[in-house]
Design a protein around this motif. Structure first.
Motif, short mmCIF file in Angstrom:
data_model
loop_
_atom_site.label_atom_id
_atom_site.label_comp_id
_atom_site.label_asym_id
_atom_site.label_seq_id
_atom_site.Cartn_x
_atom_site.Cartn_y
_atom_site.Cartn_z
N TYR A 94 0.83 -1.20 0.00
CA TYR A 94 0.00 0.00 0.00
C TYR A 94 0.87 1.25 0.00
O TYR A 94 0.64 2.19 -0.75
CB TYR A 94 -0.91 -0.03 1.23
CG TYR A 94 -1.66 1.25 1.44
CD1 TYR A 94 -2.86 1.48 0.77
CD2 TYR A 94 -1.18 2.22 2.30
CE1 TYR A 94 -3.56 2.66 0.96
CE2 TYR A 94 -1.87 3.41 2.49
CZ TYR A 94 -3.05 3.62 1.83
OH TYR A 94 -3.73 4.80 2.01
N GLU A 95 1.91 1.26 0.83
CA GLU A 95 2.80 2.43 0.94
C GLU A 95 3.60 2.65 -0.34
O GLU A 95 3.80 3.78 -0.75
CB GLU A 95 3.72 2.31 2.16
CG GLU A 95 2.99 2.43 3.48
CD GLU A 95 2.23 3.75 3.64
OE1 GLU A 95 2.73 4.81 3.20
OE2 GLU A 95 1.12 3.72 4.19
N LYS A 98 1.19 4.18 -2.81
CA LYS A 98 0.71 5.51 -2.45
C LYS A 98 1.60 6.61 -3.02
O LYS A 98 1.11 7.66 -3.44
CB LYS A 98 0.63 5.63 -0.93
CG LYS A 98 -0.08 6.85 -0.45
CD LYS A 98 -0.29 6.78 1.06
CE LYS A 98 -1.09 7.97 1.51
NZ LYS A 98 -1.38 7.90 2.94
N GLU A 102 -0.93 8.45 -5.66
CA GLU A 102 -1.55 9.74 -5.37
C GLU A 102 -1.18 10.79 -6.43
O GLU A 102 -1.95 11.69 -6.69
CB GLU A 102 -1.20 10.20 -3.96
CG GLU A 102 -1.94 9.39 -2.92
CD GLU A 102 -1.76 9.90 -1.51
OE1 GLU A 102 -0.81 10.67 -1.25
OE2 GLU A 102 -2.57 9.50 -0.65
N TYR A 109 -7.00 7.35 -5.09
CA TYR A 109 -6.11 6.22 -4.81
C TYR A 109 -6.74 5.22 -3.85
O TYR A 109 -6.72 4.01 -4.11
CB TYR A 109 -4.76 6.72 -4.26
CG TYR A 109 -3.84 5.59 -3.88
CD1 TYR A 109 -3.26 4.79 -4.86
CD2 TYR A 109 -3.57 5.30 -2.55
CE1 TYR A 109 -2.43 3.74 -4.52
CE2 TYR A 109 -2.74 4.26 -2.20
CZ TYR A 109 -2.17 3.48 -3.19
OH TYR A 109 -1.36 2.44 -2.85
N GLU A 110 -7.31 5.69 -2.77
CA GLU A 110 -7.91 4.79 -1.77
C GLU A 110 -9.01 3.92 -2.39
O GLU A 110 -9.07 2.71 -2.14
CB GLU A 110 -8.50 5.60 -0.61
CG GLU A 110 -7.48 6.34 0.21
CD GLU A 110 -6.55 5.43 0.98
OE1 GLU A 110 -6.97 4.32 1.39
OE2 GLU A 110 -5.39 5.82 1.17
N VAL A 113 -7.47 1.25 -4.56
CA VAL A 113 -6.91 0.16 -3.75
C VAL A 113 -8.02 -0.78 -3.31
O VAL A 113 -7.86 -2.00 -3.36
CB VAL A 113 -6.13 0.71 -2.53
CG1 VAL A 113 -5.77 -0.39 -1.56
CG2 VAL A 113 -4.88 1.44 -2.98
N ILE A 131 -1.61 -0.32 -9.03
CA ILE A 131 -2.29 -0.17 -7.74
C ILE A 131 -2.17 -1.50 -6.99
O ILE A 131 -2.52 -2.55 -7.53
CB ILE A 131 -3.78 0.18 -7.95
CG1 ILE A 131 -3.92 1.48 -8.71
CG2 ILE A 131 -4.53 0.20 -6.63
CD1 ILE A 131 -3.49 2.71 -7.95
N ARG A 134 -4.80 -4.17 -0.75
CA ARG A 134 -4.52 -4.06 0.70
C ARG A 134 -4.12 -5.42 1.21
O ARG A 134 -4.70 -6.43 0.81
CB ARG A 134 -5.74 -3.58 1.46
CG ARG A 134 -6.11 -2.18 1.23
CD ARG A 134 -7.16 -1.70 2.22
NE ARG A 134 -7.81 -0.52 1.75
CZ ARG A 134 -7.28 0.71 1.84
NH1 ARG A 134 -6.12 0.88 2.40
NH2 ARG A 134 -7.94 1.75 1.37
#
Length: 136
Positions: A94-95, A98, A102, A109-110, A113, A131, A134
């Protein structure tokens, strides 16, 4: 651009109908308030590291010069004009995602995901800037 020598710059105009579509209606967030998108390019046919370094440094110099004229805090990017300088996935976390996600997708983005997690939780379909799902 003339001083640099081999770089190109293409501007695609925005506005009109683009401004009427909310940036959250599609993954593409670059809408209202954007005048155009910019594509930087450089090409060469000559082999060798010296030529490669020369041409890529020209593109980076033009990109840096344009900073005063483009979106800021953060600077945005368009996915189809891929830019691996803004980050790549090392573990498809995820990081990792990001950082570049973004820039490409802003506040979407969220949501992307979440879709990736639902549709491809094992991350079968991926590239260096995809992408990520999670992790649990």
């Amino acid at each position: 651009m003339v001083q640099l020598g081999n770089v190109g710059l293409a501007c695609n105009a925005y506005g009109g109908r683009m401004d009427e579509i909310d940036d959250k209606e599609t993954p593409f967030p670059h809408r209202k308030g954007n005048l155009y998108k910019i594509q930087y390019s450089v090409n060469w046919n000559e082999p060798g590291n010296e030529t490669e370094m020369n041409r890529t440094s020209q593109a980076k110099a033009l990109h840096e010069f344009m900073t005063q004229f483009v979106s800021k805090n953060p600077r945005r990017a368009y996915l189809n004009y891929r830019d691996i300088d803004i980050g790549v996935a090392e573990n498809w976390s995820y990081e990792d995602g990001k950082v570049y996600g973004e820039s490409y997708f802003a506040g979407n983005y969220e949501r992307l995901v979440d879709v990736k997690t639902a549709v491809d939780p094992n991350n079968f379909f991926r590239n260096e800037q995809s992408i990520p799902p999670r992790t649990k």
